[in-house]
Design an enzyme around this catalytic site. Structure first.
Site, PDB file in Angstrom:
ATOM      1  N   CYS A   1      -0.512   4.227   1.931  1.00 54.59           N
ATOM      2  CA  CYS A   1      -0.376   4.065   3.366  1.00 54.59           C
ATOM      3  C   CYS A   1       1.056   4.327   3.814  1.00 54.59           C
ATOM      4  CB  CYS A   1      -0.756   2.660   3.788  1.00 54.59           C
ATOM      5  SG  CYS A   1      -2.197   2.051   2.932  1.00 54.59           S
ATOM      6  N   ASP A   2       2.026   3.792   3.074  1.00 51.57           N
ATOM      7  CA  ASP A   2       3.409   3.745   3.569  1.00 51.57           C
ATOM      8  C   ASP A   2       4.384   4.637   2.816  1.00 51.57           C
ATOM      9  OD1 ASP A   2       2.970   0.164   4.030  1.00 51.57           O
ATOM     10  OD2 ASP A   2       2.467   1.856   5.333  1.00 51.57           O
TER      11      ASP A   2
ATOM     12  N   CYS B   1       0.823  -1.209   0.000  1.00 55.47           N
ATOM     13  CA  CYS B   1       0.000   0.000   0.000  1.00 55.47           C
ATOM     14  C   CYS B   1       0.864   1.268   0.000  1.00 55.47           C
ATOM     15  CB  CYS B   1      -0.918  -0.021   1.216  1.00 55.47           C
ATOM     16  SG  CYS B   1      -2.070   1.339   1.227  1.00 55.47           S
TER      17      CYS B   1
HETATM   18  C1  LIG Z   1      -0.026  -3.478   4.704  1.00 51.82           C
HETATM   19  C2  LIG Z   1      -1.205  -2.533   4.693  1.00 51.82           C
HETATM   20  C3  LIG Z   1      -1.063  -1.273   5.244  1.00 51.82           C
HETATM   21  C4  LIG Z   1      -2.149  -0.388   5.246  1.00 51.82           C
HETATM   22  N1  LIG Z   1      -1.980   0.845   5.821  1.00 51.82           N
HETATM   23  C5  LIG Z   1      -3.029   1.714   5.813  1.00 51.82           C
HETATM   24  C6  LIG Z   1      -2.870   3.028   6.345  1.00 51.82           C
HETATM   25  O1  LIG Z   1      -1.815   3.413   6.832  1.00 51.82           O
HETATM   26  N2  LIG Z   1      -3.960   3.856   6.310  1.00 51.82           N
HETATM   27  C7  LIG Z   1      -5.152   3.483   5.747  1.00 51.82           C
HETATM   28  O2  LIG Z   1      -6.118   4.274   5.733  1.00 51.82           O
HETATM   29  N3  LIG Z   1      -5.321   2.247   5.206  1.00 51.82           N
HETATM   30  C8  LIG Z   1      -4.274   1.368   5.225  1.00 51.82           C
HETATM   31  N4  LIG Z   1      -4.430   0.126   4.642  1.00 51.82           N
HETATM   32  C9  LIG Z   1      -5.705  -0.196   4.012  1.00 51.82           C
HETATM   33  C10 LIG Z   1      -6.689  -0.580   5.100  1.00 51.82           C
HETATM   34  O3  LIG Z   1      -6.125  -1.589   5.901  1.00 51.82           O
HETATM   35  C11 LIG Z   1      -7.998  -1.073   4.490  1.00 51.82           C
HETATM   36  O4  LIG Z   1      -8.492  -0.126   3.581  1.00 51.82           O
HETATM   37  C12 LIG Z   1      -9.050  -1.319   5.587  1.00 51.82           C
HETATM   38  O5  LIG Z   1      -8.548  -2.186   6.556  1.00 51.82           O
HETATM   39  C13 LIG Z   1     -10.319  -1.885   4.977  1.00 51.82           C
HETATM   40  O6  LIG Z   1     -11.218  -2.101   6.013  1.00 51.82           O
HETATM   41  P1  LIG Z   1     -12.299  -3.274   5.926  1.00 51.82           P
HETATM   42  O7  LIG Z   1     -13.049  -3.194   7.220  1.00 51.82           O
HETATM   43  O8  LIG Z   1     -13.030  -3.168   4.664  1.00 51.82           O
HETATM   44  O9  LIG Z   1     -11.454  -4.616   5.818  1.00 51.82           O
HETATM   45  P2  LIG Z   1     -10.375  -5.307   6.772  1.00 51.82           P
HETATM   46  O10 LIG Z   1      -9.691  -4.317   7.641  1.00 51.82           O
HETATM   47  O11 LIG Z   1      -9.555  -6.160   5.905  1.00 51.82           O
HETATM   48  O12 LIG Z   1     -11.279  -6.201   7.745  1.00 51.82           O
HETATM   49  C14 LIG Z   1     -12.052  -7.239   7.249  1.00 51.82           C
HETATM   50  C15 LIG Z   1     -12.389  -8.150   8.406  1.00 51.82           C
HETATM   51  O13 LIG Z   1     -13.283  -9.154   7.964  1.00 51.82           O
HETATM   52  C16 LIG Z   1     -12.855 -10.386   8.483  1.00 51.82           C
HETATM   53  N5  LIG Z   1     -13.397 -11.457   7.669  1.00 51.82           N
HETATM   54  C17 LIG Z   1     -13.036 -11.808   6.397  1.00 51.82           C
HETATM   55  N6  LIG Z   1     -13.784 -12.862   5.977  1.00 51.82           N
HETATM   56  C18 LIG Z   1     -14.627 -13.168   7.032  1.00 51.82           C
HETATM   57  C19 LIG Z   1     -15.649 -14.137   7.229  1.00 51.82           C
HETATM   58  N7  LIG Z   1     -15.970 -15.032   6.276  1.00 51.82           N
HETATM   59  N8  LIG Z   1     -16.295 -14.195   8.418  1.00 51.82           N
HETATM   60  C20 LIG Z   1     -15.992 -13.299   9.404  1.00 51.82           C
HETATM   61  N9  LIG Z   1     -15.035 -12.316   9.267  1.00 51.82           N
HETATM   62  C21 LIG Z   1     -14.376 -12.276   8.097  1.00 51.82           C
HETATM   63  C22 LIG Z   1     -11.348 -10.281   8.455  1.00 51.82           C
HETATM   64  O14 LIG Z   1     -10.791 -11.247   9.286  1.00 51.82           O
HETATM   65  C23 LIG Z   1     -11.172  -8.855   8.964  1.00 51.82           C
HETATM   66  O15 LIG Z   1     -11.219  -8.805  10.363  1.00 51.82           O
HETATM   67  C24 LIG Z   1      -3.379  -0.785   4.658  1.00 51.82           C
HETATM   68  C25 LIG Z   1      -3.533  -2.064   4.108  1.00 51.82           C
HETATM   69  C26 LIG Z   1      -2.458  -2.927   4.108  1.00 51.82           C
HETATM   70  C27 LIG Z   1      -2.620  -4.294   3.518  1.00 51.82           C
END
Ligand SMILES: Cc1cc2nc3c(=O)[nH]c(=O)nc-3n(C[C@H](O)[C@H](O)[C@H](O)COP(=O)(O)OP(=O)(O)OC[C@H]3O[C@@H](n4cnc5c(N)ncnc54)[C@H](O)[C@@H]3O)c2cc1C
Length: 344
Positions: A166-167, A163
């Protein structure tokens, strides 16, 4: 405590516990709908270190706040706080604490399969229990695609990143050479973004033409800080425990000698895999595999009563604050649906 019997019909079940899921849980609870949240494995945000771009967390002493806001038993599960910024795991934990305090309930199991064609909806979890719900929010995020190299795994968060937004602005990449892997729109976007901070960006592509759109491609082709290494694939990420990533070995796909480049950053730009497998194809998806939301700026999906929030439905922004915002939208859309169908 949480019901596990077949008979109980929940008003709202939220699948996924990242920024989207927990914000949806907070908004739903405050709207008088007690949501049941299924919290699977660690999500994307929980896998990262310092978060510098989530509003409301200026750098500074956070320990005191974390100790007062997070349950001690949960706090000790987190890595010790380091640095000036809130970390991904801490931010998710804070969101979790806030949603639970507002009345949300949680089961630390993942949803393995669903039946969205039945009324009420049926959900089966990893503990073998079955649940029924009148409305469902899917907030399961996406997984960044990696190459699967052992050396990649070794240097994650120490120079290996999926990302750039992000970084990219982090000190370890500023005015230093970095590389981006890939040749599509995602990789090109990452390279152009990183060229603002890095001294040089190598775009490493396994073919001799970019897959990105012409407009995107021209942005890298005409950027003096970006050099494209054609017909190359990474063999190994180089580095050590003290300094993290220091370089990469690149194999030729056209029979030339391998080359080594000196870089402090190894960015993956080979796409994200939305976590939709458990849906069994019951919701319409977009061409990039995210859940389709047919009405712009709303979280409704192809099935009434099912809503989608966060990265599982966003192949463009993929940021925590945007995921959280769409979680709030999904909770309000779900609440409206329950009212309009007389279920609330
Ligand atoms: C390495 C990295 C660094 C990042 N740094 C930043 C940053 O600095 N700033 C920023 O704004 N964004 C950052 N991001 C992006 C950010 O992490 C995502 O945009 C954000 O987490 C998305 O949120 P979400 O709730 O959609 O998904 P996620 O945070 O991925 O959460 C999804 C959740 O659903 C759960 N899940 C999946 N399938 C199932 C299932 N079948 N049953 C139950 N639970 C399930 C997962 O376990 C997880 O807990 C980064 C991403 C990465 C990979």
């Amino acid at each position: 405590m949480t019901e596990t019997s077949e008979t109980t019909v929940r008003k709202l079940v939220i699948i996924g516990a990242g920024p989207a899921g927990w914000t949806a849980a907070l908004y739903a609870s405050r709207a008088g709908v007690v949501p049941l949240v299924f919290e699977g494995e660690m999500g994307q945000l929980a896998q990262t270190t310092g978060i510098e771009n989530y509003p409301g967390f200026p750098s500074g002493a956070l320990e005191e706040y974390l100790t007062s806001a997070i349950d001690p038993d949960r706090l000790m599960l987190l890595p010790p706080h380091e640095g000036d910024h809130v970390t991904g795991p801490e931010l998710v934990e804070l969101m979790r604490a806030q949603a639970l305090a507002a009345g949300a309930e949680v089961i630390t199991e993942s949803i393995q399969s669903v039946d969205l064609n039945s009324t009420p909806f049926v959900l089966n979890d990893s503990a073998g229990n079955t649940f029924r719900a009148s409305a469902v929010i899917v907030a399961t995020g996406a997984s960044a695609r990696y190459l699967g190299l052992a050396s990649e795994e070794r240097f994650k968060n120490r120079g290996v990143s999926a990302c750039a937004v992000c970084d990219g602005a982090l000190p370890r990449f500023r005015d230093k050479p970095v590389c981006v892997i890939g040749g599509g729109d995602a990789a090109v976007e990452e390279a152009v973004y990183l060229a603002r901070f890095a001294s040089k960006v190598y775009l490493v592509h396994r073919r001799d033409t970019l897959r990105a759109s012409a407009a995107a491609a021209s942005r890298v082709l005409h950027n003096p800080k970006i050099e494209i290494l054609w017909n190359r694939v990474p063999l190994e990420v180089l580095g050590d425990d003290a300094s993290g990533v220091t370089g990469a070995v690149l194999k030729s796909t056209v029979g030339e000698e391998p080359i080594t480049i000196a870089v402090t950053g190894f960015f993956l730009g080979i796409g994200h895999q939305p976590n939709v497998g458990f849906l069994g194809g019951q919701l319409k998806l977009t061409s990039s595999g995210t859940i389709e939301r047919p009405i712009p700026f709303q979280t409704k999906t192809s099935i009434p009563g099912v809503f989608a929030a966060g990265d599982v439905a966003d192949d463009h922004y993929r940021q925590a604050v945007i995921a959280a915002a769409s979680g709030a939208m999904a909770a309000l859309d779900a609440q409206q649906y329950l009212v309009s169908t007389g279920l609330l």
